[in-house]
Scaffold this motif. Structure first.
Motif, PDB file in Angstrom:
ATOM      1  N   ASP A  29     -45.192   1.143  10.687  1.00  0.00           N
ATOM      2  CA  ASP A  29     -46.141   2.141  11.167  1.00  0.00           C
ATOM      3  C   ASP A  29     -46.887   1.614  12.391  1.00  0.00           C
ATOM      4  N   ALA A  75     -45.057  13.556  14.525  1.00  0.00           N
ATOM      5  CA  ALA A  75     -44.650  12.187  14.201  1.00  0.00           C
ATOM      6  C   ALA A  75     -43.183  12.012  14.526  1.00  0.00           C
ATOM      7  N   GLU A  76     -42.818  10.827  14.942  1.00  0.00           N
ATOM      8  CA  GLU A  76     -41.435  10.507  15.233  1.00  0.00           C
ATOM      9  C   GLU A  76     -41.146   9.079  14.791  1.00  0.00           C
ATOM     10  N   GLU A  81     -47.282   8.607  15.632  1.00  0.00           N
ATOM     11  CA  GLU A  81     -47.850   9.920  15.328  1.00  0.00           C
ATOM     12  C   GLU A  81     -48.962  10.217  16.316  1.00  0.00           C
ATOM     13  N   GLN A 109     -44.571  12.625   5.149  1.00  0.00           N
ATOM     14  CA  GLN A 109     -46.029  12.499   5.165  1.00  0.00           C
ATOM     15  C   GLN A 109     -46.610  13.623   4.320  1.00  0.00           C
ATOM     16  N   ARG A 121     -38.448  13.741  14.958  1.00  0.00           N
ATOM     17  CA  ARG A 121     -39.696  14.428  15.057  1.00  0.00           C
ATOM     18  C   ARG A 121     -39.975  15.257  13.831  1.00  0.00           C
ATOM     19  N   ARG A 155     -50.235  17.816  14.385  1.00  0.00           N
ATOM     20  CA  ARG A 155     -49.830  16.509  14.887  1.00  0.00           C
ATOM     21  C   ARG A 155     -48.310  16.461  14.911  1.00  0.00           C
ATOM     22  N   SER A 158     -43.603  17.926  12.398  1.00  0.00           N
ATOM     23  CA  SER A 158     -44.973  18.300  12.652  1.00  0.00           C
ATOM     24  C   SER A 158     -45.463  19.215  11.562  1.00  0.00           C
ATOM     25  N   THR A 191     -42.694   4.011  13.292  1.00  0.00           N
ATOM     26  CA  THR A 191     -43.236   5.360  13.133  1.00  0.00           C
ATOM     27  C   THR A 191     -44.440   5.537  14.039  1.00  0.00           C
ATOM     28  N   ARG A 244     -47.772   8.142   3.753  1.00  0.00           N
ATOM     29  CA  ARG A 244     -46.361   8.224   4.124  1.00  0.00           C
ATOM     30  C   ARG A 244     -45.495   7.633   3.020  1.00  0.00           C
ATOM     31  N   SER A 251     -47.560  13.442  23.420  1.00  0.00           N
ATOM     32  CA  SER A 251     -47.419  14.636  22.601  1.00  0.00           C
ATOM     33  C   SER A 251     -47.264  15.855  23.496  1.00  0.00           C
ATOM     34  N   ALA A 265     -51.092   7.054   9.276  1.00  0.00           N
ATOM     35  CA  ALA A 265     -50.984   8.451   8.883  1.00  0.00           C
ATOM     36  C   ALA A 265     -52.326   9.134   9.108  1.00  0.00           C
TER      37      ALA A 265
END
Length: 979
Positions: A144, A791-792, A836, A96, A62, A789, A64, A834, A154, A774, A148
């Protein structure tokens, strides 16, 4: 589809179920990119959940930040514990950053890590080492799944390190052009992920030695300072790669009808552990998750606890027992000084008792929980449900008119409940108007629950806790024609509604039985004092309850359900079951709980079938062990409410949240973690109703959660406030035109994603599902472009049921895009993805197995082509609409993909070579053997590898009828010869 009273007799909706996103009116939900969406919910397997700091090898990573600030996500993940098998560890990092033409040259990442000395005790000895990340080659980068955020790009990096037993690591990054040494972020110095985005150190455990039954350690070797007064015994575990013990401790007899209580020290699990997880008694009625790191700190009594060792093993403790279950002693857990685990025992019996705990060690949290739960079943089965005379065969006075009907579970259809929709001020007129409004909005439910306050009650004007139930018939003021009149009206006006259920409390009503009403005159009653000490959010009511006596409760329940059945009621929601655990005299609890549960179980089986009886507020230990575990395998699978209520406008009163927004994510979080227990209870986990209101920022969030829950899906919309577009994503017409958790704490360590896993189909060929949610609630709800946001990075191995060596494509429901083919690997996760999301963001990801048609030997015709049945791509979990898939290559080079569906919608077929083919020249699509209209076949606008067949439109235009099969057979034929 017709509306209101003109709805056709054959119009039903089905939500597509699995083995565990709207504007007003009927407009579809805006997607990213936007697309038209229509009707499904699916279920056959229980869902489990995994938070961002899950300790399994399927953990994700993760990070953010604000929309323009850099942030880092890694695999293995930061802030989590990941178990791997190979000591050569590759740390993948996704950075990112603001978009720039030369971004790849401007940013630098470094890995700081501490590799242990090989003894696996995780004591942190050694020194931290720095190594620089290098750019990842294209073939090893994460794919992805989500783009992004706007204005960002990214960058992908990797670093290779060696760890003999464990590894701790963190990441720092900087912008090269602004500085070269350590310094403040403002001058381009190094930035640490912990300070920039709240990400703690990642931990990797190299776990190459599986748990074996002949391992030399015994229970005292696993629990530091284990109390020698405890009696423990080894058992053969029914779960592979686990070991099992039972532990007993004595407790005195109840005296003067007051329970005896004892607190017995147990010890320190593992001596030292990395993470702990527990399911506690959040209130008298509900369980809820708790998490922590190196010190056990329980704020409530726990039924189940788990501890992760520095060597990657999981030690699970389950308290068993309860009134009428496996004795009169309830065993729970508390934390003591310095985090010591303590047994908390309560004996309701007249003689000295024994408290029992089960302990299992295993390679995964799920397997260790399975070990204790399977053994618990063997303890409660002998207590079972009391024997009764055989039930008489059902008869009818009109046998000549009996017609065969397609068998369908009642919870397969989309349901409607009156609770949040109409509140407690129910009337027959309001119920009919609400159902009319649903139909006018083309929302065709197949089941209805009349919730609280349809009954005839005494003491008007008092709180619900003080009112008692008068008689079986509905309140004559609100329902002047009685229940039968309302049921007849519903069935007459809404032919698509097949099941109508009513709510009632286990004891009759919240205040029991009216002491002066007709029921009290017809049945033997007793007066029982009560308490509710575990639930301070509700008013304290200490006046005695008038209850049906244990000796007469069997007759009472049989008469009540016979009355309901005769009036067309086909199911019940039996609430407030926990109140059996709040009766003050120990003797009353000991007598009433088994009597009521036996009577209820038998009456539901006799009159409704057990799968049409919802157990609600039933998490008290005695209810769990006397109820679901004792019923497993003996009755149909019943729905079981798995968490506190859905609260659309206020925080749940018994949760840790303080805002309405946080209450929504907590509700999904709690259900997902409670599923770790529910999946072993032989129940359908019921995550409660939700609202589809287009104005609600979390309507789609809850809808997606219900679709992967493994249980029923039902809405509770206020009349006229519907999201028909959202409903079409979770419910579809049938052919006859009839839906992994871990050790991370809620809100712990900054923003994160919750992952809920499910599986549909057969082992090796089914579809793995991971729904991502989320947990961000501090940005503008519902706005995927909000400033914050998360992302993981997920691994393909995170998807339940994915088989090593097989190839898959992963489709994201909300975007509609499909990954390139990915091959699942043995061991440590495999290909990476990925994802997000913004605040209240969610998506449902499905991993579909690929089938190769043609072969490299047919190179003259283009070589191998990969195909997959994606199910109904306009449904959140449309894979579960698929009953069967067949792929055949004929001698002439024609490929036939045959999909058998149980509901209508848009069928998606992935074809790797679709871009080289012509719809007009190379394809033929049939439904039930008849060619479909050409305009119902198209190439997906979201992904050029997906052929879409609008089965629902074709079905209507062709005027088809599935007959008794209630299935839709679609064949897609295409030729490889022209490639």
């Amino acid at each position: 589809m017709s509306s209101s009273t003109d709805a056709p007799d054959d119009m039903d909706t089905m939500h597509i179920q699995l083995h565990v996103e709207v504007e007003s009116g009927s407009e579809p939900i805006p997607m990213a990119p936007a697309k038209e969406v229509t009707p499904g919910t699916l279920q056959r397997h229980h869902a489990t959940a995994s938070s961002s700091s899950s300790s399994s090898s399927s953990s994700s990573c993760r990070g953010s930040a604000t929309s323009m600030a850099p942030f880092v996500a890694t695999y293995p993940p930061l802030g989590q514990v990941t178990q791997l098998q190979d000591d050569n560890v590759t740390v993948h990092a996704v950075l990112q950053v603001p978009a720039a033409p030369d971004a790849a040259e401007l940013w630098q990442l470094a890995l700081w890590y501490l590799a242990d000395d090989g003894d696996g005790d995780g004591d942190g000895r050694g020194s931290w080492t720095e190594t620089e990340f290098v750019p990842s080659p294209p073939h090893s980068r994460p794919v992805d799944v989500h783009d992004a955020g706007e204005g960002t790009t990214r960058l992908y990096f990797r670093a290779d390190v060696t760890a003999r037993s464990s590894l701790s690591f963190t990441v720092k990054f900087r912008h090269r052009s602004s500085g070269t040494g350590d310094g403040d972020a403002s001058d381009g110095g190094w930035r640490w992920v912990q300070s920039e985005q709240g990400s703690g150190d990642g931990v990797v455990i190299i776990d190459r030695r599986p748990t074996r039954d002949d391992d030399p350690e015994d229970l005292p070797d696993l629990i530091h300072d284990c109390n020698p007064a405890l009696r423990w015994r080894r058992h053969l575990s029914q779960t592979p790669r686990t070991r099992l013990w039972s532990v007993e401790a004595p407790v005195d007899a109840a005296r003067h009808d007051v329970s005896a209580v004892a607190e017995v020290p147990f010890g320190f699990p593992w001596g030292r552990f990395l993470r702990w997880f527990a399911l506690v008694r959040q209130s008298a009625a509900w369980l809820a998750p708790r998490h922590g790191k190196s010190t056990l700190q329980l704020d409530k009594d726990a039924l189940l606890c788990s501890f992760l060792s520095p060597r990657g093993k999981h030690l699970v403790f389950l308290g068993v027992g309860g009134v009428g279950g496996v004795g009169d002693v309830v065993t729970l857990f508390r934390s003591g000084e310095s985090g010591r685990l303590i047994l908390h025992l309560q004996n309701d019996g007249p003689g000295p008792g024994v408290g029992t705990a089960l302990v299992a060690v295993g390679d995964s949290l799920e397997s260790a929980i399975a070990a204790v739960m399977y053994h618990a079943r063997t303890l409660v089965k002998p207590a079972g449900i009391s024997a009764e005379p055989p039930l008489e065969a059902a008869t009818t006075d009109d046998d000549d008119n009996v017609q065969p009907l397609w068998y369908e579970n009642w919870y397969d259809g989309l349901g409607y409940c009156t609770w949040n929709s109409l509140g407690q001020d129910l009337t027959a007129e309001k119920v009919l108007q609400a159902l009319d409004t649903l139909a006018e909005n083309k929302i065709y439910v197949s089941s209805v629950i009349l919730d609280d306050n349809w009954q005839s009650l005494d003491r008007p004007g008092q709180t619900q806790w003080e009112r008692g139930w008068n008689d079986f018939e509905a309140d004559p003021q609100a329902f002047p024609g009685g229940l039968k009149s309302l049921v007849d009206a519903i069935r007459s006006r809404h032919k698509h509604i097949h099941h109508i259920a009513v709510w009632h409390a286990m004891l009759g009503y919240w205040g029991g039985i009216s002491p002066s009403g007709p029921l009290a005159r017809r049945y033997e009653t007793i007066a029982v004092p009560r308490r509710d000490s575990l639930d301070s959010s509700r008013p304290a009511v200490t006046s005695p309850l008038t209850l049906i006596a244990p000796s007469d409760v069997g007759r009472f329940y049989n008469d009540f359900y016979a009355f309901l059945s005769a009036r067309g009621i086909t199911g019940v929601k039996t609430d407030a079951q926990y109140m059996l655990d709040t009766l003050l005299p120990a003797s009353a609890r000991r007598a009433l709980l088994p009597a009521y549960l036996n009577a209820w179980n038998l009456a539901t089986a006799r009159h409704f079938a057990a799968d049409r009886a919802i157990s609600c507020m039933a998490h008290a230990p005695g209810l769990l062990f006397r109820g679901p575990l004792a019923r497993a395998g003996r009755f149909a699978t019943p729905p079981w409410r798995s968490s506190d209520d859905f609260f659309p406008d206020a925080p749940a009163p018994a949760t840790t949240t303080t805002t309405t927004a946080a209450a929504q994510t907590w509700h999904v979080w709690a259900n997902a973690h409670n599923a770790l227990l529910a999946q072993h209870l032989g129940v359908l986990p019921d995550w409660d109703m939700f609202q589809t209101d287009a104005a609600s920022p979390w309507a789609g969030y809850h809808a997606a959660a219900r679709c992967v829950s493994g249980g029923p899906v039902y809405v509770t919309d206020a009349p006229g406030r519907h999201g028909a577009g959202l409903v079409r994503q979770v419910a579809g017409r049938t052919a006859r035109a009839r839906r992994r958790a871990g050790y991370r704490g809620f809100g712990e360590g900054g923003p994160a994603l919750l992952k809920v896993g499910a599986f549909h189909g057969r082992a090796g060929t089914g579809t793995g599902i991971v729904a991502v949610f989320s947990l961000l609630v501090d940005a503008r709800p519902g706005d995927e472009g909000s400033p914050r946001r998360v992302a993981e990075v997920l691994a393909l191995g995170d998807f339940p049921g994915v088989a090593a060596g097989r190839r898959y494509v992963v489709r994201a429901y909300r975007r509609g895009t499909v990954t390139p083919p990915l091959e699942a690997a043995e061991g440590d996760g495999g290909p990476l993805l990925t994802v997000e999301l913004g605040a209240f963001g969610y998506d449902v990801l499905c991993a579909y197995p690929l089938t190769a048609v043609g072969s490299p030997a047919s190179a003259g015709h283009g070589g191998e082509v990969l195909v997959a049945n994606l199910g109904l791509v306009d449904k959140m979990t449309g894979c579960a609409a698929v009953l069967r898939t067949g792929v055949e290559t004929r001698e002439n080079g024609t490929v036939v993909v045959e999909a058998t569906l149980k509901t209508l919608g848009v069928l998606g077929i992935y074809i790797s070579a679709l871009g080289e083919m012509s719809l007009m020249d190379d394809f033929m699509v049939t439904i039930l053997g008849q060619p479909v209209p050409p305009h119902t076949v198209s190439i997906s606008k979201q992904d050029g590898h997906v052929l879409e067949v609008d089965v629902e439109t074709a079905w209507d235009e062709m005027g088809l009828d599935s007959g008794w099969a209630n299935e839709v057979q679609v064949k897609v034929l295409f030729s490889l010869e022209k490639r």
